[in-house]
Design a protein around this motif. Structure first.
Motif: not given
Lengths: 282, 482
Positions: B319, B322-323, B326, B333-334, B336-337, B340-341, B394
């Motif tokens: 993760t 991935k961040f 991006k 930064f969406t 969705d991110d 997950s945070q 998104n």
């Protein structure tokens, strides 16, 4: 003989004015060691200095007595309906054991007692209470592990009413008073029981070894579920439980019972004289 | 824990800080303050006295140097910090593994200290490090202690050797002995022996504890003690040290607000280090004890190391990578991110606990906000994001009135909750863009000191209301506004 008893013996027969400053200091240290709290102890010493008691022991005793709550130490009892007692406290103070011992005491007096195992959180807490129930030959209402404690308590109340019991004692899971969600849960248990029958007593179990944190415990539990009395446990150890007196002074919640061992009979109504004497034996 | 102690220290030191040069009289004043604070925190009186004497002596000896330094009070502060760390055990000690397995760990302590719960936590911790522990149920005294250990063992996936039902039936010494043999046969490399709680003054049970010890010949005897214990801590610890002996201490129930002065007393009186600390209801709420960290915490310096470690273990490498990708590629930064945070944060445990580790978090105003912080806020925020469609996650700009109403309904929240989340998210998004372009630097927008969506109501309130009033009903306009 402990430091305190040595001191008391040394200065026995002397009144406050005859005692040297260093002896007062020693007494102060000894009282602090009983968990009465550092601020409270200096007040007690000041009070005792002013007391014109026969000797220092009686001066100290009367100073300490002024901290005792004036609220009734008698356990509630209703002749016409069920009396409901909730047992609450932080983890590991002896709630389940105290629940069983209180039941045994009431049972020996001829009262019919039903137990509710509303500690559904700690592993095998329900089984622990059931083992006690079997020993004492009492009905134990239980629910599934990790189930809703309020529903167990509710079922307990229903069963107790159904069987015309005099007492329902609800054992609850230990919880740190700082966990607000768990304190809310306790409030819920109380409210849910009260849908069926009033809760007459909420007894907070305090371990005699507890330090100054006990005061916070009592205050926050009292806020959440209106505590009506204390059970002071593990008084058979080396700790004399001075914190309970500090709690009485701070919250006016009276100590109602004391626990002195792991057996069913190691439980008694609180006696102030014996307790205060015990503080001096530290 | 320890908050009050650090508060008191903070108070005493701010008084000191206002003075330029220190005189020996100032030192005895502060020594007295520290002593009272320690006593109030359940530090044994003899330990408190010895501690402040040490501080006073050391400070006096270096008073000239202290006064030459640019910040005399800081120099004294460092002395207190060092002494505190020294008492708390100097440096953390690891568990000693036996040359010839199994390593035997014996747990002892008073009733209700938390031995059985700890046995499970310790077993899980050891197992997570690749060991093959087994638990032995030698508490045959307390009703259903054996069952409790079995349930605990099952929940952490560690086998339990429990040949006797307990409840007063069976010989704990024999169980312990047989357990070791069983563990050897089954090639377990660590054995944890749970024993009944006993009082320090109970000679008979102390003898039994000695007998169990002699039967299993432990590599580590751990003394388990409740962090809430008062002045008796010293007496009982000494009784156990004389009675069975122990190699290290485990502090339990550290997640409460007990000041935990017992930790200081016990290590000082017995000379044994605190090895582990248990900090919560969950089996994972357990870690090695770090004296230096705790000393910093007592002094209100915060516990940044623990915080960083917790964060690291909660965010898996994938993760994080991935961040980073991006961020570098310039992708937005969406939500969705964000989700997950949030999940990673939940894994880190109670927010209140985490935020308490931040330096200065135990001082008045911040502490009050911490107390008001509601961990449910996380779940609330999460439920709102989860009620959004992938498109909405998104690109939150598509969130018009009817979409917001649907999300509110789906997550069981008010539309205003959805609005405020979207606002805060967009502010965070904007900040990320600025950070990437180098504009605006690391300046956080007001109300965003905590991660997006994490601001406690009390903290975000001052900036929220005016924003809401100026909100446009038109989503496009709204996007321009933010």
């Amino acid at each position: 003989m402990g430091l305190f008893s040595r001191l008391i013996a040394k200065v026995k027969g002397e009144s406050g004015s005859q005692i040297s400053a260093s002896d007062w200091q020693e007494l102060e240290r000894a009282l602090i060691e009983s968990d009465l709290g550092v601020k409270g102890v200096s007040e007690i010493i000041e009070l005792a200095k002013k007391e014109r008691g026969e000797d220092i022991e009686s001066s100290l005793t009367s100073a300490l007595s002024s901290w005792l709550s004036t609220n009734s130490r008698q356990l509630a009892s209703n002749s016409d309906r069920l009396t409901t007692v909730m047992v609450v406290g932080v983890n590991g103070t002896g709630k389940t054991t105290s629940t069983a011992k209180l039941a045994s005491l009431l049972n020996n007096d001829g009262a019919k007692v039903v137990l509710a195992a509303a500690d559904t959180f700690r592993a095998a807490a329900t089984e622990q209470l059931q083992t006690w129930g079997a020993r004492l030959n009492l009905e134990v209402v239980a629910g599934p592990q990790n189930g809703d404690p309020a529903s167990v308590a509710f079922n307990g109340a229903a069963a107790a009413k159904e069987s015309n019991a005099s007492y329902l004692i609800v054992d609850t899971a230990g919880r740190l008073h700082t966990k607000s969600d768990l304190m809310d849960e306790l409030g819920k248990v109380r409210r849910v029981i009260e849908k069926l029958t009033p809760v007459d007593e909420v007894l907070l179990v305090v371990d005699a070894t507890t330090g100054q944190n006990g005061i916070n415990q009592a205050k926050i539990f009292a806020e959440s579920v209106s505590v009506t009395g204390l059970i002071l446990t593990k008084l058979d150890g080396s700790a004399k439980g001075g914190i309970a007196l500090a709690i009485e002074r701070e919250t006016k919640i009276p100590i109602k019972f004391i626990g002195t061992g792991e057996g069913a009979g190691d439980f008694a109504a609180f006696d102030a004289t014996t307790y205060l004497q015990g503080l001096f034996q530290a | 824990m320890f908050e009050s102690l650090s508060n008191k220290f903070a108070g005493a030191f701010s008084a000191l800080r206002n003075k330029g040069r220190l005189k020996s009289g100032d030192l005895s004043d502060i020594a007295n303050e520290i002593k009272l604070a320690l006593l109030d925190s359940d530090v044994a009186i003899s330990v408190a006295e010895a501690f402040v004497k040490q501080i006073e002596d050391r400070s006096l000896a270096v008073l000239d140097d202290v006064n030459k330094s640019t910040n005399p009070s800081q120099a004294i502060f460092n002395i207190v910090n060092e002494e505190l760390t020294a008492i708390l055990g100097g440096s953390a000690r690891r568990i000693r593994l036996a040359k010839n397995p199994p390593t035997v760990i014996l747990l002892t302590g008073l009733q209700g200290a938390g031995k059985t719960s700890l046995a499970g936590k310790l077993a899980k911790w050891l197992k997570d490090q690749g060991n093959t522990p087994i638990l032995i149920a030698s508490d045959l005294q307390r009703p259903n202690a054996v069952t409790q250990l079995q349930v605990v063992g099952e929940s952490v996936g560690v086998p339990v050797f429990a040949p006797e039902p307990g409840n007063g039936v069976g010989d704990p010494i024999r169980v312990a002995k047989d357990g070791i043999k069983f563990a050897k046969d089954k090639l377990h490399n660590i054995v944890i022996v749970d024993t009944a709680g006993r009082l320090g003054i109970d000679q008979e049970l102390m003898q039994q504890a000695r007998d169990i010890r002699d039967a299993v010949n432990p590599d580590e005897v751990l003394y388990v003690v409740d962090a809430m214990v008062g002045q008796d801590a010293v007496r009982t610890a000494q009784a156990f040290l004389d009675g069975v002996g122990f190699d290290a201490v485990v502090l339990t129930k550290l997640d409460g607000d007990a000041r935990g002065g017992a930790a200081l007393s016990i290590t000082q009186i017995t000379g044994k280090p605190i090895m582990f600390a248990a900090t919560g209801e969950k089996v994972s709420d357990f870690d090695l004890f770090y004296p230096d960290r705790l000393a910093s915490r007592i002094l209100g310096l915060g516990d940044i190391q623990t915080l960083a470690e917790t964060a690291k273990s909660a965010m898996d490498a994938e993760t994080t990578a991935k961040f980073e990708k991006k961020f570098i590629e310039g992708a937005d930064f969406t939500l969705d991110d964000f989700l997950s945070q949030l999940e990673a944060m939940k894994k880190m445990g109670s927010m209140t606990k985490l935020l308490g580790m931040i330096p200065g978090a135990n001082s008045g105003a911040i502490k009050k906000q911490l107390e008001q912080f509601d961990d449910n806020e996380l779940i609330k925020t999460q439920s709102i994001v989860q009620s959004m469609t992938p498109i909405e996650r998104n690109d939150p700009k598509v969130l018009n009135g009817s979409r917001r109403a649907r999300i509110a309904k789906g997550s069981g929240r008010a539309v205003s909750d959805v609005n405020s989340l979207v606002d805060r998210f967009q502010a965070a998004q904007k900040m990320m863009r600025q950070m990437r372009t180098g504009k605006g630097g690391m300046q956080m927008p007001p109300g965003m000191q905590m991660p997006p969506g994490m601001a406690a109501p009390a903290i975000s309130k001052p900036v929220q209301p005016p924003k809401k009033k100026s909100r446009s009903g038109n989503p496009a306009k709204r996007a321009l506004e933010s």
